[in-house]
Each structure stands twice: as C-alpha cells, then as structure tokens.
Motif scaffolding. Structure first.
Motif, PDB file in Angstrom:
ATOM      1  N   PHE A  39       0.842  -1.198   0.000  1.00  0.00           N
ATOM      2  CA  PHE A  39       0.000   0.000   0.000  1.00  0.00           C
ATOM      3  C   PHE A  39       0.877   1.247   0.000  1.00  0.00           C
ATOM      4  CE2 PHE A  39       1.142  -0.547   4.353  1.00  0.00           C
ATOM      5  CZ  PHE A  39       1.168   0.729   4.904  1.00  0.00           C
ATOM      6  N   ILE A  46       1.856   4.670   1.655  1.00  0.00           N
ATOM      7  CA  ILE A  46       1.778   5.399   2.922  1.00  0.00           C
ATOM      8  C   ILE A  46       1.343   6.845   2.664  1.00  0.00           C
ATOM      9  CG2 ILE A  46       4.208   6.048   2.988  1.00  0.00           C
ATOM     10  CD1 ILE A  46       1.992   5.007   5.993  1.00  0.00           C
ATOM     11  N   CYS A  97      -2.339   6.759   2.519  1.00  0.00           N
ATOM     12  CA  CYS A  97      -2.801   6.553   3.895  1.00  0.00           C
ATOM     13  C   CYS A  97      -2.862   7.892   4.624  1.00  0.00           C
ATOM     14  CB  CYS A  97      -1.865   5.575   4.602  1.00  0.00           C
ATOM     15  SG  CYS A  97      -2.218   5.316   6.341  1.00  0.00           S
ATOM     16  N   TYR A 140       5.819   2.947  -0.888  1.00  0.00           N
ATOM     17  CA  TYR A 140       5.084   1.690  -0.801  1.00  0.00           C
ATOM     18  C   TYR A 140       5.661   0.782   0.284  1.00  0.00           C
ATOM     19  CZ  TYR A 140       3.022   3.426  -5.027  1.00  0.00           C
ATOM     20  OH  TYR A 140       2.358   4.217  -5.933  1.00  0.00           O
ATOM     21  N   ASP A 175      -0.412  -4.809   7.230  1.00  0.00           N
ATOM     22  CA  ASP A 175      -1.866  -4.908   7.277  1.00  0.00           C
ATOM     23  C   ASP A 175      -2.425  -3.479   7.276  1.00  0.00           C
ATOM     24  OD1 ASP A 175      -4.586  -5.156   8.028  1.00  0.00           O
ATOM     25  OD2 ASP A 175      -4.161  -7.078   8.986  1.00  0.00           O
ATOM     26  N   GLN A 176      -2.786  -3.004   6.091  1.00  0.00           N
ATOM     27  CA  GLN A 176      -3.226  -1.626   5.920  1.00  0.00           C
ATOM     28  C   GLN A 176      -4.480  -1.322   6.729  1.00  0.00           C
ATOM     29  OE1 GLN A 176      -4.179  -0.549   1.884  1.00  0.00           O
ATOM     30  NE2 GLN A 176      -4.234   1.629   2.355  1.00  0.00           N
ATOM     31  N   ASN A 190      -4.431   1.548   9.549  1.00  0.00           N
ATOM     32  CA  ASN A 190      -5.401   2.651   9.522  1.00  0.00           C
ATOM     33  C   ASN A 190      -6.209   2.706  10.810  1.00  0.00           C
ATOM     34  OD1 ASN A 190      -4.804   3.795   7.019  1.00  0.00           O
ATOM     35  ND2 ASN A 190      -6.144   2.377   5.935  1.00  0.00           N
TER      36      ASN A 190
END
Length: 187
Positions: A26, A28, A31, A61, A65-66, A70
C-alpha cells in the motif's frame, strides 16, 4: 452500534489469538491523505487548529496490514480531535526513518493535542478494555473505552511501540513506532 460490535469482536479475536494480520502492498502517502480527509469534517466542526505534517518519504510503498494500520492511526487521531475543546490544537507528524535492515523502515506517527489530558491513575490502566477517564467532561463525549485497548493490541501484534505523555488540562501526545517492510511497488 456496528462500530461497538466490531470493536468487541476485534478485542475477542486478539485475546483468543485468532486475529491474523493480512499484509498488503500500500501507499503510505495515500494513507496520510486519507487520514487528513477523514479528519477535516470533525476539525472544521470543532474549529480546531489542525496540522498534519508528513516528512519526505523515501519509500512510498510499504507492506503491512493496511486495515489495522489505519485502525491504529484513526483511533488516535479521532481521540485527539474528540477530546480537544473547540479552538484547541491537534498536530500530527508522520515520518520515515531507516529500519534495522535495508528492506524495512521505521514509521513514526505522533499525535499531539491540547485537549483535557489524562491523570496518571487513568494512564496506568488506559489500555484495558472499557477503560474511560472519569471526568464530567468525558461523560458528555461518546465512547466505549475500547479504542486504546484495540490500538495497543494491534501495535503489539505488529511488534511496534506506543508511548504516551499527558498532563491534565494541557493535552496528550501519543507516539507510535512500527518497523515495516518496504514494498517494491503497488501491485
């Protein structure tokens, strides 16, 4: 009600050892953008001075565990906004530092507010489920006392650290440090 049920399920899964992390690649940067966008309505409603500073990321990247990451970030940020009086301040800093290997980074996330702060007595038990500070101001704010318990458990699962500095009437600062693997690119 759904949030409460999900929080209770998360606590149960972690305590029974049945919560598995699901790492994905993912961004960042995305995020951080999502955290700012999610916070803006609450910040505007309370007229809070809100600053979100991201240090230059060398590695956009990451692999973690996104969803849980979060969840950690949102819990701390929403608490800071929730417990800060209108006209107060919330400052967030997210930065990357070298990890212990060339293939990882240390990601630091700090949330500081000028909210009501916490007593040393409450801080001693703040990560226990259903713990809330007893204060006439807190009683008017919705909450279950599960957010910090879940946050701490998720950080422990990710082998990270959480530190808290707080003073009644002056505010609170939470600092999270997680070492995360670098991903080559978004897949």
């Amino acid at each position: 009600l759904l949030t409460l049920i999900n929080d209770i399920l998360d606590i149960s899964k972690v305590e029974s050892g049945k919560l598995n992390l699901t790492p994905v690649t993912f961004s960042i940067v995305e995020c951080a953008d999502n955290l700012v966008n999610m916070s803006n309505p609450m910040v505007k409603e309370k007229n809070i001075d809100f600053n979100f500073r991201v240090s230059q990321f060398e590695h956009e990247y990451l692999y973690a565990d996104q969803l849980r990451l979060n969840q950690i970030y949102i819990n701390l940020l929403s608490n800071a906004i929730k417990y800060t009086e209108p006209g107060g301040k919330v400052n967030v800093e997210m930065r990357e530092e070298p990890g212990t290997t060339e293939k990882s980074v240390r990601l630091t996330y700090m949330v500081a507010d000028t909210g009501m702060g916490m007593t040393p007595e409450f801080m001693a038990k703040m990560y226990q489920p259903f713990s809330r500070q007893t204060d006439s101001r807190v009683n008017t704010i919705q909450g279950t006392g599960l957010g910090l318990a879940i946050t701490k458990q998720m950080i422990d699962l990710m082998h990270g650290t959480i530190d808290c500095q707080s003073e009644v009437g002056k505010g609170t600062t939470f600092t999270i440090v997680l070492e995360l693997p670098i991903a080559d690119k978004l897949i």
